[in-house]
Design an enzyme around this catalytic site. Sequence first.
Site, PDB file in Angstrom:
ATOM      1  N   LYS A  53       0.842  -1.205   0.000  1.00  0.00           N
ATOM      2  CA  LYS A  53       0.000   0.000   0.000  1.00  0.00           C
ATOM      3  C   LYS A  53       0.871   1.247   0.000  1.00  0.00           C
ATOM      4  CE  LYS A  53      -3.908  -1.909   2.581  1.00  0.00           C
ATOM      5  NZ  LYS A  53      -4.529  -2.146   3.874  1.00  0.00           N
ATOM      6  N   GLN A  97      -5.391  -1.475  10.224  1.00  0.00           N
ATOM      7  CA  GLN A  97      -5.326  -2.808   9.620  1.00  0.00           C
ATOM      8  C   GLN A  97      -5.873  -3.872  10.582  1.00  0.00           C
ATOM      9  OE1 GLN A  97      -4.026  -3.435   6.396  1.00  0.00           O
ATOM     10  NE2 GLN A  97      -4.902  -5.454   6.752  1.00  0.00           N
ATOM     11  N   ASP A 120     -11.706   2.877   4.450  1.00  0.00           N
ATOM     12  CA  ASP A 120     -12.133   1.503   4.178  1.00  0.00           C
ATOM     13  C   ASP A 120     -13.653   1.368   4.075  1.00  0.00           C
ATOM     14  OD1 ASP A 120     -10.141  -0.381   3.820  1.00  0.00           O
ATOM     15  OD2 ASP A 120      -9.704  -0.558   5.959  1.00  0.00           O
TER      16      ASP A 120
END
Length: 305
Positions: A53, A97, A120
């Site tokens: 990422k 995460q 997200d």
Amino acid sequence: MPKLLDGKAVRDRILTELRPRLDRIRESGGRPPGLAVVLVGADPASEIYVRNKVKTCQELGIFSEKLTPPATSTTEEILAIVAGLAARPEIDGILVQSPLPHPIDERRILLSLPPGKDVDGFHPYNVGQLVANNPAPRACTPAGVMELLRRNEINPSGKKAVVIGRSDIVGKPMAMLLLHAHATVTICHSRTSNLEAECRQADILVAAIGRPGFVRRNFVKPGAVVVDVGINRLATREAAAAVFAGNAEKLAEFDKKGSLIVGDAHPLELEHAAAVTPVPGGVGPLTIAMLLANTVALAEQHLGL
Ligand code: NAD
């Protein structure tokens, strides 16, 4: 043979399309979009994913910051980190995460994210926006699947779509996006009776289960599109043999590499499908692309563009 839906090609197109939007942000005198990734503890799989990422952000000129608090962090400590990022105007998107190490309260962390920085799309506010079909960041993997379908001219409208898996990050948002695209949607899960028969109804079958090679020949109607979200590592010869029994070539590949990556759909039994996503190289590459697309969209919003 089914058509292979190439996720890398679609990812590259999505990233290319972000470049003029990034140029526009630059030309407007604004700062670059900013993404903060919080990785609690050192989970090797998450680390690789987060590294990718950050690397893709750098390539595009998106500012990214990785924070790596230790696995022993308390919920309060992670809440403080998120609050700090929430207060910084140059950070447009915050990603925590998952999975978070036990006993950190993942739900409290999620609720503490400002919905406007929830890159997200997992905050309940943004889940509500998804259900209402209002603009908001969408969960990256299901959003990537929709891009993959759209750019391969597979229109879900009027089709029967079956999603196996009901997780908050893949199954549920996937079903909702397919519904908004006018598919008739069935969600299947671990308690579904007659799973095989349900799946065989599907024109578009999405597998998000986390079980290697679970979707066998009889799950798939001839001519169906199979989207395989699963990423499973076969790390022992027994596990490889369970999926590839009698296939000398695949077992030799395992012996050479020491592991194999397979999806939730059986890689050797879908020759009657119209199209399938390969694993790796199908849905996986799209998740990061959609994360960056969400970051750019949030930056545009925050900069008033
Ligand atoms: P999860 O474990 O949260 O959910 C799995 C779902 O599968 C559950 O809803 C469960 O009901 C269902 N399920 C489990 N066993 C079943 C069975 N025997 N029959 C029917 N349904 C069953 O997993 P997740 O986070 O949704 O991820 C699913 C898979 O997708 C995993 O392999 C994961 O690695 C992969 N994944 C890939 C990406 C990507 O970028 N491609 C992103 C996220 C997840």
